[in-house]
Scaffold this active site. Sequence first.
Site, PDB file in Angstrom:
ATOM      1  CB  SER A   1      -3.428 -11.073   1.796  1.00 25.24           C
ATOM      2  OG  SER A   1      -2.283 -10.310   1.481  1.00 25.24           O
TER       3      SER A   1
ATOM      4  CE  LYS B   1      -3.709  -0.418  -0.279  1.00 28.11           C
ATOM      5  NZ  LYS B   1      -4.714  -0.774  -1.305  1.00 28.11           N
TER       6      LYS B   1
END
Length: 321
Positions: free
Chosen positions: A282, A65
């Site tokens: 993830s 991110k």
Amino acid sequence: MANYALHGPDSAMDQSDAFFNKHRATSSLPPSAFNVGNTPLLKLDRISKNLFGKAEFLNPTGSVKDRAAANMLKQAIESGQLVEGKEILDSSSGNTGISLAAFGTAAGYKVTIVLPSSASIERQRLLNLYGARIVFSDPMEGSDGAIIVARDLASEAPERYFYIDQYSNDANWQAHYYGTSEEIWRQTSGMITHFVSGVGTGGTIMGTGKRLRELNPKVKIIAVEPSGPFHGLEGLKHIESSIKPRIFEPNFPDETVYVETEKAQEMVKRLAREQGVFAGTSSGATVLASLKYAAHEYSHVVAILADQGSRYLSEKYLQEQ
Ligand SMILES: Cc1ncc(COP(=O)(O)O)c(C=O)c1O
């Protein structure tokens, strides 16, 4: 870290550096916001022969991110939307909030992040460390609950907040279109056959996928989602039961693989013990989803390893042997 040297950053740096460093000299953003990207491509040959992991956990604040956050802030500042005195606002399951807090606070802005109160203690501490104000949202509402609270705050006080809205912000996927894709193309010498990424906002898969398809229309774009609405794959969304991010096109991926949280957690442990790589849940999901494609003789599969495993150390599954 022997494998890191195998596919290290190379001339891909030219392109993404040019993109990321455009206004470095004059920017109020900290140098760390310009040291984003050019992450190594790791050979995950102990898990599967034709499998590679894009080590996004090696970005400055520890997750993929950083790319979206740095580019969204640059675009907002350069376009004059984010001016001195405005407060940066967004909702996040953690990683984007941490990146925005790190880069935004160091640039002199106040930062408010709406976070589901179920977020791990590691994420909450990192947000505090980087100077963010946290507004907690209902854990049962997940990331959608946080989106709704952020939207309300933004509409109640538009003069106070600059609402970044990572789910609708084009600068999110553009960071991957100009950055991540070019790096992967160069690091695989154009031999990539499958790109496997989790879907949260959809920025990583849409931006990287769009550019890789332009470079070679045969590249298969594989989306990874949790197997149901209630899951432990932090950062990912079960699109069917969620508010669909504006920047994500559900028909864009060639295939979507649905992964159970427990299976992803098992793969996190395998990566640590067999590859010496500690990544987040993830990442366990993207590596697991990649196995059937990496089994093909001539495949060259790249999976996104989105964040550091250390953000999950307080989670129960990492207490067990
Ligand atoms: C751990 C993790 N994996 C994957 C993703 C998905 O990234 P994107 O928002 O680009 O779809 C996120 C997004 O927040 C994340 O935090």
